[in-house]
Design a protein around this motif. Structure first.
Motif, PDB file in Angstrom:
ATOM      1  N   ILE A  37      65.740  30.960  40.593  1.00 11.82           N
ATOM      2  CA  ILE A  37      64.462  29.791  40.041  1.00 11.82           C
ATOM      3  C   ILE A  37      64.460  30.513  38.694  1.00 11.82           C
ATOM      4  N   GLU A  38      64.826  31.584  38.237  1.00 16.36           N
ATOM      5  CA  GLU A  38      65.221  31.306  36.526  1.00 16.36           C
ATOM      6  C   GLU A  38      66.741  30.048  36.631  1.00 16.36           C
ATOM      7  N   TYR A  39      67.662  30.502  36.913  1.00 18.33           N
ATOM      8  CA  TYR A  39      68.477  29.708  37.339  1.00 18.33           C
ATOM      9  C   TYR A  39      68.305  28.329  37.425  1.00 18.33           C
ATOM     10  N   GLN A  91      74.931  31.983  37.990  1.00 24.11           N
ATOM     11  CA  GLN A  91      74.125  30.666  36.632  1.00 24.11           C
ATOM     12  C   GLN A  91      74.880  29.786  36.296  1.00 24.11           C
ATOM     13  N   VAL A 121      69.779  33.071  48.080  1.00 18.73           N
ATOM     14  CA  VAL A 121      68.429  33.349  48.215  1.00 18.73           C
ATOM     15  C   VAL A 121      68.618  33.833  49.609  1.00 18.73           C
ATOM     16  N   GLN A 164      67.853  37.120  46.308  1.00 20.54           N
ATOM     17  CA  GLN A 164      67.283  36.856  44.834  1.00 20.54           C
ATOM     18  C   GLN A 164      67.139  35.621  44.159  1.00 20.54           C
ATOM     19  N   LEU A 165      65.621  35.605  45.438  1.00 25.24           N
ATOM     20  CA  LEU A 165      64.850  34.152  44.786  1.00 25.24           C
ATOM     21  C   LEU A 165      63.603  34.030  43.428  1.00 25.24           C
ATOM     22  N   LYS A 166      64.247  35.083  43.089  1.00 23.31           N
ATOM     23  CA  LYS A 166      63.521  35.204  41.256  1.00 23.31           C
ATOM     24  C   LYS A 166      65.083  34.846  40.459  1.00 23.31           C
ATOM     25  N   LYS A 167      65.388  35.587  40.730  1.00 25.46           N
ATOM     26  CA  LYS A 167      66.641  34.877  40.049  1.00 25.46           C
ATOM     27  C   LYS A 167      67.200  33.540  39.748  1.00 25.46           C
TER      28      LYS A 167
END
Length: 610
Positions: A244-246, A205, A234, A239-242
């Motif tokens: 996108i969130e970051y 992050q 990714v 960890q695509l969702k992570k």
């Protein structure tokens, strides 16, 4: 029947007991692994020795650069120091990129520095000191990013690679210049260094946040340097969702204050990072209006700024691939830190418009790439010595020692050349700051590109341009008052066309900063030889046209002194002003003499009355 039941019970109990023993052994094994991991983590946390000592050395080196290096790029002066000076002191030059009609630059980055300047000016009533204070703060920020990157390299790749990187970065002339430059490319360098440090330590992050800061607050094109981090998060880890969130959090945190500040100052909605990308990508001429350079330009500058380490950095990736085929002690993660440099070189080398500052974001990676090659050389030569001469295994370190002796010697010669040959403009403008006239007009002709900024101009004085052989567009003065940042100046364009309204007549100048190389043209005469001007300060300045290339590139003891030619950098003053000052001085002396005589007469008169 009883015997059969007993057998069944023993069988059942025995299998349960065996299962219990297996479970107990498995639990014990897991506990051992957990304790080992905990011990390894504890060891990793305390692995980097003398971190405070390392940070102190880096800080000292960067503060030294802040105090002794000169401004190498006029873009730094006019696009960043001048807007900051205007925001803090309400005077300065405005380039067309800050014209609200074009709005290629955001005020957020310069505004942060202007806030520091304003606060510092309340405590220090000397703008030159404020200038150097800001530079020292930039140097300290650079030292913090380097310290974090060093620690991450140490934990991930060991002491040898980390220490090689430290020495290479510490003595690199490129870092001497870029570490304290007030430029988005320097800010991108700090931010990407912190991004890679966070990524190596597993803080995804934080790494995404620093990439966003480098791209949005600093330089939009620096986003491509985050490709390896994106790939790791990714593609490799899924960890695509992570991600996108970051990314969303980082984007909001960085773009929001930028848009807000620009809305306040431009008085309209502006997304400056997008504007600068569109101008450079979609514009027919774009940055080529400001000159084009051959491919050799970056090769030459790379060698000047990193000398033999740059040569090693260029071959880092193929060396790593070959070494990895035979050995397994270097992790594939090394590739993630080697690739950004090659991606950046591919983009920048192919662009027709080239400038030294464009390579700043990958300077720490050049040092890292060279360090990986040094590690490979060390390991390979150690293996050779161990195989053929077992008692000479440790002699392989002599190769690395010899490399650093040559590298440090060349680096010191280059830094010495920068300090010795090009320091005159900074010294001259320090003298300008001490001129006695309250509302003097200080003029610049052909030396407009070496003006260090309005921080070197005393309050009340103004800087103006006189015509020279330069045919491009020069910056205009900001509109006075509160609409200085939002007013549209009609005399500015985005095609680098010369605008005559920026010039004044030489007759209107009280002071003139000029350099004399012994040659002149109609528009660039030798003012110091003309009547009406008197040189009140002068310093030697490199005459590159008459000096040998190696001698001016590196200040080599003995050799350079014989092969360097100098011009003279002058601070010229109107002779009539000097004459007027002398007359004023004589008048003041006469008045003081009359006053002293009157006091003596009054005393004598008083004694007679007594």
């Amino acid at each position: 029947m009883a015997d059969e039941l007993e057998k069944r019970w023993n069988k059942s109990y025995g299998s349960s007991k065996m299962k219990y023993e297996n479970d107990r052994k498995l639990l014990h094994s897991l506990q051992q692994k957990q304790s080992i991991k905990a011990a390894e983590k504890k060891a990793e946390d305390s692995l980097v020795p003398y971190t405070e000592w390392i940070f102190s050395i880096l800080t000292a080196a960067r503060i030294y650069a802040a105090l002794t290096s000169h401004i190498t790029d006029c873009d730094e002066t006019y696009n960043f120091w001048e807007p900051s000076h205007f925001l803090a002191f309400r005077s300065g030059f405005q380039t067309w990129e800050y014209n609200p009609k074009f709005a290629l630059r955001s005020y957020f980055y310069v505004g942060a520095h202007a806030a520091i300047a304003k606060i510092a000016s309340l405590l220090i009533d000397h703008k030159v000191f404020v200038f150097y204070l800001i530079r020292m703060m930039l140097g300290m920020f650079c030292a913090i990013s380097e310290d974090q990157f060093y620690s991450a390299i140490y934990r991930k790749f060991g002491s040898f690679v980390a220490n090689c990187w430290l020495i290479t970065s510490l003595f690199a002339p490129g870092m001497f210049i870029s570490s304290t430059s007030f430029l988005p490319s320097s800010f991108a360098m700090y931010s990407m260094t912190l991004a890679y440090a966070a990524w190596l330590d597993g803080c995804h992050q934080a790494s995404v946040l620093w990439v966003a800061a480098a791209s949005i607050i600093g330089w939009p094109f620096a986003a491509v340097l985050g490709i390896p981090i994106f790939w790791d998060i990714v593609i490799k880890n899924g960890q695509l969702k992570k991600f996108i969130e970051y990314f969303f959090i980082a984007f909001v945190y960085t773009i929001s204050p930028l848009i807000l500040v620009d809305l306040m100052l431009y008085k309209r909605m502006v997304i400056a990072p997008l504007n600068i990308v569109l101008y450079n990508v979609l514009n027919i001429h774009g940055s080529t209006l400001y000159g084009t350079e051959p491919l050799s330009f970056y090769i030459y500058n790379g060698f000047l700024n990193f000398n033999i380490a740059f040569c090693l950095a260029l071959i880092a990736l193929p060396c790593f691939v070959v070494y990895k085929y035979f050995n397994n002690d270097l992790k594939w993660k090394v590739c993630y830190l080697l690739m950004p440099m090659y991606i950046w070189f591919a983009i920048m080398f192919s662009a027709p418009h080239k400038e030294e500052r464009f390579l700043y974001p990958v300077y720490p990676l050049i040092s890292f790439s060279a360090s990986i090659v040094l590690y490979i050389i060390w390991k390979s030569t150690s293996a050779c010595f161990a195989y053929f001469y077992k008692h000479m295994k440790e002699a392989s370190i002599l190769n690395i020692t010899g490399f650093f002796i040559i590298y440090i010697a060349l680096s010191c010669c280059r830094i010495s050349a920068l300090e010795t040959y090009y320091r005159a403009p900074m010294h001259i403008f320090k003298d300008v700051y001490n001129i006695p006239e309250a509302e003097a007009t200080v003029c610049i002709g052909k030396e407009w590109h070496r003006f260090p900024s309005s921080f070197f101009i005393p309050t009340g004085a103004t800087v103006r341009f006189v015509k020279s052989e330069f045919k491009g567009q020069l910056p205009q003065r900001y509109f006075p008052g509160t609409n200085g940042t939002s007013g549209i100046n009609p005399d500015q364009n985005d095609e680098n066309r010369e605008e005559p309204s920026v010039y004044i007549s030489i007759k209107e100048c009280d002071y003139l900063v000029d350099v004399d190389y012994g040659t002149e043209t109609k528009l660039e005469p030798r003012y110091n030889t003309r009547s009406g001007w008197t040189s009140i300060k002068s310093y030697p300045f490199l005459n590159s046209a008459k000096s040998k290339t190696i001698a001016r590139a590196f200040n080599i003891p003995g050799y350079s002194r014989k092969n360097i030619k100098y011009g003279t950098y002058h601070l010229l003053k109107r002779s009539r002003l000097i004459k007027h000052q002398e007359e004023e001085r004589d008048r003041i002396k006469e008045l003081q003499k009359e006053r002293e005589e009157k006091i003596m007469q009054d005393k004598l008169h008083g004694n007679d009355e007594l």
